[in-house]
Design a protein around this motif. Structure first.
Motif, short mmCIF file in Angstrom:
data_model
loop_
_atom_site.label_atom_id
_atom_site.label_comp_id
_atom_site.label_asym_id
_atom_site.label_seq_id
_atom_site.Cartn_x
_atom_site.Cartn_y
_atom_site.Cartn_z
N ARG A 58 0.83 -1.20 0.00
CA ARG A 58 0.00 0.00 0.00
C ARG A 58 0.87 1.26 0.00
NH1 ARG A 58 -5.26 -0.33 1.61
NH2 ARG A 58 -4.82 -2.05 3.07
N GLN A 59 1.94 1.22 0.78
CA GLN A 59 2.85 2.37 0.84
C GLN A 59 3.54 2.59 -0.51
OE1 GLN A 59 3.68 4.48 3.84
NE2 GLN A 59 4.15 5.63 1.97
N LEU A 60 3.97 1.51 -1.15
CA LEU A 60 4.66 1.64 -2.44
C LEU A 60 3.74 2.26 -3.48
CD1 LEU A 60 7.00 -0.98 -4.05
CD2 LEU A 60 5.30 0.19 -5.45
N ILE A 61 2.50 1.80 -3.53
CA ILE A 61 1.55 2.32 -4.52
C ILE A 61 1.19 3.77 -4.20
CG2 ILE A 61 -0.80 2.04 -5.42
CD1 ILE A 61 -0.35 -1.02 -4.94
N ALA A 62 1.03 4.08 -2.92
CA ALA A 62 0.74 5.46 -2.54
C ALA A 62 1.88 6.38 -2.96
CB ALA A 62 0.51 5.54 -1.03
N ASP A 63 3.11 5.95 -2.73
CA ASP A 63 4.28 6.76 -3.11
C ASP A 63 4.32 6.97 -4.62
OD1 ASP A 63 5.06 6.90 -0.47
OD2 ASP A 63 6.57 5.31 -0.64
N ALA A 64 3.85 5.98 -5.38
CA ALA A 64 3.91 6.06 -6.84
C ALA A 64 3.09 7.21 -7.39
CB ALA A 64 3.45 4.75 -7.45
N ILE A 65 2.01 7.59 -6.67
CA ILE A 65 1.15 8.68 -7.15
C ILE A 65 1.13 9.86 -6.17
CG2 ILE A 65 -0.30 7.17 -8.56
CD1 ILE A 65 -2.40 7.26 -6.30
N ASN A 66 2.06 9.84 -5.20
CA ASN A 66 2.18 10.93 -4.24
C ASN A 66 0.93 11.07 -3.37
OD1 ASN A 66 3.49 12.99 -2.89
ND2 ASN A 66 2.96 14.58 -4.39
N ALA A 67 0.46 9.92 -2.87
CA ALA A 67 -0.72 9.88 -2.02
C ALA A 67 -0.34 9.35 -0.63
CB ALA A 67 -1.79 8.99 -2.64
N VAL A 195 -1.20 12.76 -7.85
CA VAL A 195 -2.56 13.24 -7.56
C VAL A 195 -2.59 14.65 -6.98
CG1 VAL A 195 -3.51 10.93 -7.29
CG2 VAL A 195 -2.52 12.08 -5.29
N LEU A 196 -1.53 15.06 -6.32
CA LEU A 196 -1.54 16.38 -5.69
C LEU A 196 -1.36 17.49 -6.71
CD1 LEU A 196 0.45 15.79 -2.37
CD2 LEU A 196 -2.03 15.81 -2.75
N ASN A 197 -0.35 17.38 -7.56
CA ASN A 197 -0.12 18.49 -8.51
C ASN A 197 -1.06 18.47 -9.70
OD1 ASN A 197 0.89 16.56 -10.26
ND2 ASN A 197 3.03 17.10 -9.97
N THR A 198 -1.95 17.46 -9.77
CA THR A 198 -2.97 17.46 -10.82
C THR A 198 -4.37 17.61 -10.23
OG1 THR A 198 -2.83 15.04 -10.76
CG2 THR A 198 -1.69 16.14 -12.55
N SER A 199 -4.47 17.84 -8.92
CA SER A 199 -5.75 18.07 -8.24
C SER A 199 -6.74 16.93 -8.46
CB SER A 199 -6.37 19.40 -8.70
OG SER A 199 -5.47 20.47 -8.49
N ILE A 200 -6.23 15.69 -8.45
CA ILE A 200 -7.09 14.51 -8.61
C ILE A 200 -7.62 14.11 -7.23
CG2 ILE A 200 -7.12 12.06 -9.20
CD1 ILE A 200 -4.97 12.69 -11.31
N ASP A 201 -8.93 13.90 -7.15
CA ASP A 201 -9.56 13.51 -5.88
C ASP A 201 -9.78 12.01 -5.77
OD1 ASP A 201 -10.14 16.24 -4.72
OD2 ASP A 201 -11.16 16.42 -6.65
N MET A 202 -10.01 11.35 -6.89
CA MET A 202 -10.15 9.89 -6.92
C MET A 202 -9.55 9.37 -8.21
SD MET A 202 -13.93 9.09 -5.30
CE MET A 202 -14.86 10.21 -6.39
N LEU A 203 -8.94 8.18 -8.14
CA LEU A 203 -8.24 7.62 -9.29
C LEU A 203 -8.24 6.11 -9.19
CD1 LEU A 203 -4.80 8.74 -10.70
CD2 LEU A 203 -5.05 6.40 -9.81
N CYS A 204 -8.50 5.42 -10.30
CA CYS A 204 -8.50 3.96 -10.28
C CYS A 204 -7.38 3.41 -11.16
CB CYS A 204 -9.85 3.41 -10.73
SG CYS A 204 -10.22 3.63 -12.47
N PHE A 205 -6.98 2.17 -10.85
CA PHE A 205 -5.89 1.52 -11.57
C PHE A 205 -6.07 0.01 -11.48
CE2 PHE A 205 -4.75 2.82 -7.31
CZ PHE A 205 -4.31 1.65 -6.71
N SER A 206 -5.34 -0.72 -12.32
CA SER A 206 -5.48 -2.18 -12.39
C SER A 206 -4.14 -2.82 -12.68
CB SER A 206 -6.49 -2.55 -13.47
OG SER A 206 -6.73 -3.94 -13.49
#
Length: 374
Positions: A58-67, A195-206
């Motif tokens: 979970r941490q690795l994926i969060a870091d990948a999108i700056n979440a 997600v922060l510098n693009t102002s994304i509030d929700m995002l999905c991935f697979s």
């Protein structure tokens, strides 16, 4: 007993799904055999080891999108994540904000979910696109109302690879006080997304689009957004998505994400060169017309009209040589004119005569012999 060697066609449908990377398989294996514990059973070592693997992933994926790690929620894939985001948001805030904005070229998982929400009271605006597949940002801004809940625009189209102006869309949504949800399934791991510098509030991935396993994906939900759960029964995933966690799948998703990030720049350049050289040669020969050519695109996508042969005949003639797509995998049960290409202005005939080629990491040659098939 002698067995005949099976010669499979060259795979050129990476936008549909990807083979599992051997390093991903290696990372997953212990969680099938030795560390098979339930991540929710932390009263013993087996559960603790599984829970630790989930936490690290979970941490690795969060870091990948700056979440933040607690903003990452694991699902069975992007389709479930889309349903959770759209239905979950609407059911929570429908009385104050029943209006949703999306585009005519979104994935069917978004369009079908929006159609369902309309049946239960939502108002949905479907934005048109220009001939290159891009929405008009001014039209988007003008479509936002006082009761608009969210905007759902995908990062990259699953049929053409066309990239929307995500950063600008995010700015508009933020300035108007509405949420921005984006389907990043095709783009995740292929191009940088923060997600922060693009102002994304929700995002999905697979995972299965990035050389990971099928049956696992996720949803980023910005802290503070309240969604109504769609699956009940235990309160897993911070109360948002119940069910025993797919620990091997989660580990595989994280490993695939890590590998894609490490090789992103090199892979982007290599696949873009292959795509550009192929399109240039085929256009010069008068064989194809590229759909969305002048828009920013993912590097491994080429969606084009066949000019000298019907697409169905081309695919049938070469079915033992190459594997490509006519339309998208989500519509494979019934081949119809692509709703994406029709929204871009193509007529039924030209849309039906278009195919999607998508390259990937397991190429055997520069063009994978595709150019000699025309």
């Amino acid at each position: 007993m002698n067995s005949k060697q099976i010669h499979l066609p060259q795979y050129l449908d990476y936008a549909s799904t990807t083979p599992l990377d051997p390093l991903v398989f290696e990372a997953m294996t212990p969680y099938f055999l030795e560390d098979f514990g339930n991540a929710a059973s932390t009263t013993h070592t087996y559960g603790e080891r599984a829970a630790k693997a989930v936490k690290q992933s979970r941490q690795l994926i969060a870091d990948a999108i700056n979440a933040l790690p607690e903003e990452i929620h694991f699902t069975s894939g992007a389709t479930e994540a889309i349903n959770l985001a759209l239905k979950g948001a609407f059911l929570t805030y429908r009385h104050q904000n029943p209006h949703i904005i999306t585009a005519q070229t979104e994935h069917k998982a978004v369009l079908d979910t929006c159609a369902y929400l309309e049946e239960i009271g939502a108002e949905v605006t479907y934005l048109p696109v220009d001939p290159e597949g891009l929405i008009d940002l001014a039209q988007l801004e003008a479509s936002i109302r006082k009761d608009t809940l969210l905007v759902s625009i995908m990062v990259a189209n699953n049929e053409t690879g066309v990239l929307q102006e995500i950063k600008e869309i995010g700015k508009i949504c933020q300035s108007k006080g509405v949420w921005f949800f984006t389907d990043a399934t095709q783009a995740f791991g292929k191009v940088p997304i923060e997600v922060l510098n693009t102002s994304i509030d929700m995002l999905c991935f697979s995972a299965h689009k990035i050389y990971g396993p099928k049956g696992i994906g996720g949803l980023y939900v910005k802290k503070g957004i309240q969604l109504t759960p769609q699956i009940h029964g235990g309160g897993h995933e911070f109360g948002l998505r119940s069910g025993t966690l797919n620990v091997p799948g989660i580990v595989g998703l994280a490993k695939a994400t890590q590998l894609c990030l490490e090789g992103m720049e090199e892979t982007y350049g290599r696949l873009k060169n292959i795509r550009d050289d192929f399109e240039s040669e085929m256009e010069k020969a008068g064989n194809i017309k590229v759909n969305g050519k002048n828009a920013p695109r993912l590097p491994h996508f080429s969606n084009f009209q066949l000019l000298n042969e019907e697409a169905e005949a081309f695919i049938l003639r070469n079915r033992n040589k190459i594997a490509v797509a006519q339309g998208s995998a989500c519509n494979s049960a019934l081949v119809q004119p692509s709703h994406v290409l029709k929204a871009m202005g193509l007529n039924d005939k030209d849309a039906e005569n278009s195919i999607r080629v998508s390259w990937g990491l397991k190429l055997e040659s520069k063009y994978s012999n595709l150019n000699i098939l025309f």
